[in-house]
Design an enzyme around this catalytic site. Structure first.
Site, PDB file in Angstrom:
ATOM      1  CD  GLU A  50      -2.792   1.316   2.445  1.00 14.13           C
ATOM      2  OE1 GLU A  50      -2.657   0.498   3.375  1.00 14.13           O
ATOM      3  OE2 GLU A  50      -3.640   2.221   2.458  1.00 14.13           O
TER       4      GLU A  50
ATOM      5  CE  LYS B 232      -6.063  -0.199   1.848  1.00 18.83           C
ATOM      6  NZ  LYS B 232      -6.659  -0.768   3.061  1.00 18.83           N
TER       7      LYS B 232
ATOM      8  CB  SER C  88     -12.247   4.812   1.098  1.00 19.78           C
ATOM      9  OG  SER C  88     -12.030   4.806   2.486  1.00 19.78           O
TER      10      SER C  88
HETATM   11  P1  13P Z   1      -9.372   4.141   4.286  1.00 17.39           P
HETATM   12  O1  13P Z   1     -10.239   3.346   3.326  1.00 17.39           O
HETATM   13  O2  13P Z   1     -10.137   4.750   5.421  1.00 17.39           O
HETATM   14  O3  13P Z   1      -8.441   5.075   3.564  1.00 17.39           O
HETATM   15  O4  13P Z   1      -8.448   3.075   5.031  1.00 17.39           O
HETATM   16  C1  13P Z   1      -7.922   2.057   4.312  1.00 17.39           C
HETATM   17  C2  13P Z   1      -6.638   1.678   4.898  1.00 17.39           C
HETATM   18  O5  13P Z   1      -6.453   0.559   5.315  1.00 17.39           O
HETATM   19  C3  13P Z   1      -5.572   2.662   4.931  1.00 17.39           C
HETATM   20  O6  13P Z   1      -4.387   2.034   5.283  1.00 17.39           O
END
Ligand code: 13P
Length: 341
Positions: free
Chosen positions: A176, A221, A263
């Protein structure tokens, strides 16, 4: 040991996506503050137990759940391990393994995510506790003069080292590298978001290659390509879908089985609408799904208010959002379905 490839496919199964419930102790406190609930071990357990027992949503639309370390070892009020509730719902338990984004020396905005020291041993413990995938979040901030190459390089390199350790332990890494959309800066057009996201992802896949990562045994991600929330500009749904898909096609090899968006501060409906548009408009080489935290939980958290008598309503709110996003993975979400609910 299950094959990494099979776990990654299960995590991105048709019509389903990932629930990010891995808020750190500090972040969940902020969420609870917004509904005036004190954050204690028990209240955090009650809240997450409520989500994991929301059968309609969990069984049909959730393929995996990302947990904070505390939750991985926590038991429901009746003594059932929370991990067992997740497994019973047919979802894969996962674990956030990074130790957070820390300011880089010499910078007031840029961070590097820490947590590599001792990670090999922690992964063995997490595997024994039932985790079959992990998450590590790096943060890239857009300002007039960031991101710096130093920040992009350090974060993507750490993500690759993390991913290699996960795969060695039989755990699928969620990689991510999040380009923030909520910075306080005005130099953040959708074009700039595209440029930075493309740069970060290009660099990321170079690092993953160098580290010998099996791309079929990982999940990406990313953020969507959107204008900064405080940039004063807005983009149409079609433009977000077009730019995001273009960016991903330019950077993500088709051997990656699935891409699960964060998100990132989008409204619940925007997060759903954008995902649905991408799946409806394009033929894609990977599954495009969700790994939402806020956009899956916000309605449920608001309905819950920390009260037992609100549990059923909160579960309905969660299941509704999960169903809307499940439809979005098939390009089949419609605004009327929100109003009907
Ligand atoms: P959000 O969808 O609230 O951005 O969180 C996702 C997430 O795991 C961020 O590391």
């Amino acid at each position: 040991m299950e094959r990494l490839e099979d776990i990654a496919i299960a995590m991105t199964a048709e019509g389903q996506g990932i629930l990010a419930a891995d808020e750190s102790t500090g972040t969940i406190k902020k969420r609870f503050d917004s509904i005036n609930v004190e954050s204690t071990e028990d209240s955090r357990r009650d809240y997450r137990e409520m989500l994991f027992r929301a059968d309609e949503g969990m069984k049909n639309y959730i393929s995996g759940v990302i947990l904070f370390e505390e939750t991985l070892f926590q038991k429901a009020a009746d003594g059932t391990p929370l991990v067992d509730l997740i497994r019973k719902a047919g979802a894969v338990p996962g674990i956030k393994v990074d130790k957070g984004a820390k300011l880089m020396p010499g910078s007031e905005v840029e961070t590097v995510t820490e947590g590599l020291d001792g990670l090999r041993d922690r992964l063995v413990k997490y595997y024994e506790a039932g985790a079959r995938f992990a998450k590590w979040r790096a943060v890239i901030a857009i300002t007039a003069d960031t991101p710096s190459w130093n920040c992009v390089k350090a974060n993507t390199h750490a993500l690759a080292r993390y991913a290699a350790l996960c795969q060695e332990a039989g755990i699928v890494p969620i990689v991510e590298p999040e380009v923030l959309m909520d910075g306080p800066h005005s130099h953040h057009s959708i074009e700039r978001c595209y440029e930075v996201t493309e740069w970060v992802l290009k660099t990321q896949f170079g690092e993953l290659y160098d580290a010998g990562i099996n791309l079929e045994g990982m999940v990406l991600k990313p953020n969507m390509v959107v204008p900064g929330q405080k940039s004063g500009s807005k983009a149409s749904v079609e433009e977000v879908a077009e730019k995001t898909v273009h960016c991903l096609k330019n950077t993500v090899p088709s051997s990656v089985p699935g891409i699960a968006f964060l998100s990132g501060g989008q409204s619940d409906e925007d997060a759903t609408r954008h995902l649905s548009a991408m799946n409806a408009m394009y033929d894609l080489p990977w599954r495009l799904t969700y790994s939402y935290g806020r956009a899956l939980q916000h309605a449920a958290l608001t309905a819950w208010q920390g009260k037992k008598e609100n549990v059923a309503a909160a579960q309905r709110a969660f299941s509704h959002r999960a169903r809307m996003n499940g439809l979005a993975t098939q390009g089949a979400w419609k605004a009327e379905l929100e109003e009907a609910a």
